[in-house]
Design an enzyme around this catalytic site. Sequence first.
Site: not given
Length: 539
Positions: A14, A17, A36, A50, A115, A240, A286, A347, A382, A387-388
Amino acid sequence: MNQTKKTDFLVIGSGVAGLFAALKLSKLGEVSIITKKADYESNTNYAQGGIASVFASTDNPEIHLKDTLEAGAGLCDIEATRILVEEGPLRVKELLELGVPFVKDSQGNLDLALEGGHRQKRIVHAYDRTGREVEKTLLTAVKENPNIAIYEYHACVDLITPHHLKSFSIFGNVCYGAYVFNANIGEIFPFLAKRTILATGGAGQVYLHTTNPDIATGDGVACAFRAGARIKNMEFYQFHPTSLYHEDSNSFLISEAVRGKGGILRRPNGEAFMQEYHPMKDLAPRDIVARAIDNEMKKLGLSHVYLDVTHLPKEEIIQHFPSIYEKCLSLGIDITQEPIPVVPAAHYMCGGVETDVYGRTNIRNLFAVGEVACTGVHGGNRLASNSLLEGLVFAERIYRYISNENDLSFEREHSQIPLWDKEGMKNVEEWVLISHDVQEVRTIMSDYVGIVRSNLRLERALRRIRLLSDEVTDYYNRTLITLPLLELRNIIQVAELIVRSALMRKESRGLHYSTDYPENREPSREDTILQNKNVFWRV
Ligand code: SIN
């Protein structure tokens, strides 16, 4: 209570994605989301920075593509990455329409932050609470949607595939849904679905120090592997660079946006050091920043370094980083007056269940999206705030693919799927063993499979993890299921996949750095793939 349930679309997880996929798929039928813990408890909720997306007039998708490919250390899938950067802004606009309170300037344009690894300001944000705001808005929309049901405290035990049936499928591997553990009552039931979407997030709990919440135990990758899915590039676990170092609150994320605003990494004597490692200094990708910090800590015998923002205006710090400011202040650190002690922490899982650009896995009717998936957009490392974005873009593409399918029916009848058999299982009260084993895996992973690796360390880790795996499999096969036991089994599975993948990569690239192959990048740029050929389940 352990009777079979049916749904059109079973979404497992949940976070952004899963929720976005559910909202889209609800246009095609009935959606059931299992999660879960409580519905809001996801990695998304902890994402601060963000969503990277091209909105500035000086920016364009080609530059975002270039930045993503460069961070990915030559291992990104170019088609998938192009899709990500081109379709991203459309999905961000959908979030705006749903009501996510992204920060805007006085003209009503999105405020864009910077970033690491980005050449342009392109981070759409809600200050340092972006993930929380996105999660809140999506959850509200999901709860208002009559076609979506959420089952909290329900965990996936295993995906249901032909191996569970008396007769095998001649059409290859297919997913019929999942065996689901209802933690409220301790029962397992088959949840059949026309299509199953894995959106279970990452596996930071495989390591001792992680920015991820407790739920991040790699369940999706572990279940998919056991079901016979192809698992890709698991050696690329992203650390991270800056998590808070504090004995009372280790691993709280200090967003990369802090360096984007001008934060500077310093040694204890106040010297800045990133100029010695990369021309982009504190805003290098990173992997480079995390390795630089690791190197400084080893060289100088430090437990942490410092991130300094004291030269920035106090009001700006408090306005842009309210959560970080408050969290640090609660621990006695006023970040406007003193530098923040930081260390790298696990991370993000850049590898995962291999998918195509429509989220399809090699198992028919099984899709994967978000951190659990490996679409190829992150390559070997990444780029910040992609990611979002990936979760949104590929959730929509799963919906697009399924809406074009001609035949949306159940592959099997109720009666053909066996109920869960708990005959002979005992309630063995050995909780102490489980917690001890979890701690042991996490220690092994942190000691031997962290930022800098070697063959010797990886082989030692593999031997120990396999021993633990044998013990836990034996325990699992004779014990009544609990959530901690499921999580332990998955943590061990994922740890093994990370180590095996790392041993396969005979070079240093992106997040995988080996002292045995320090500068050696293989020209062929191959992915590492693992697939379980011995599928076996307890049913
Ligand atoms: C951060 O705010 O630094 C985390 C965002 C990300 O992982 O991309």
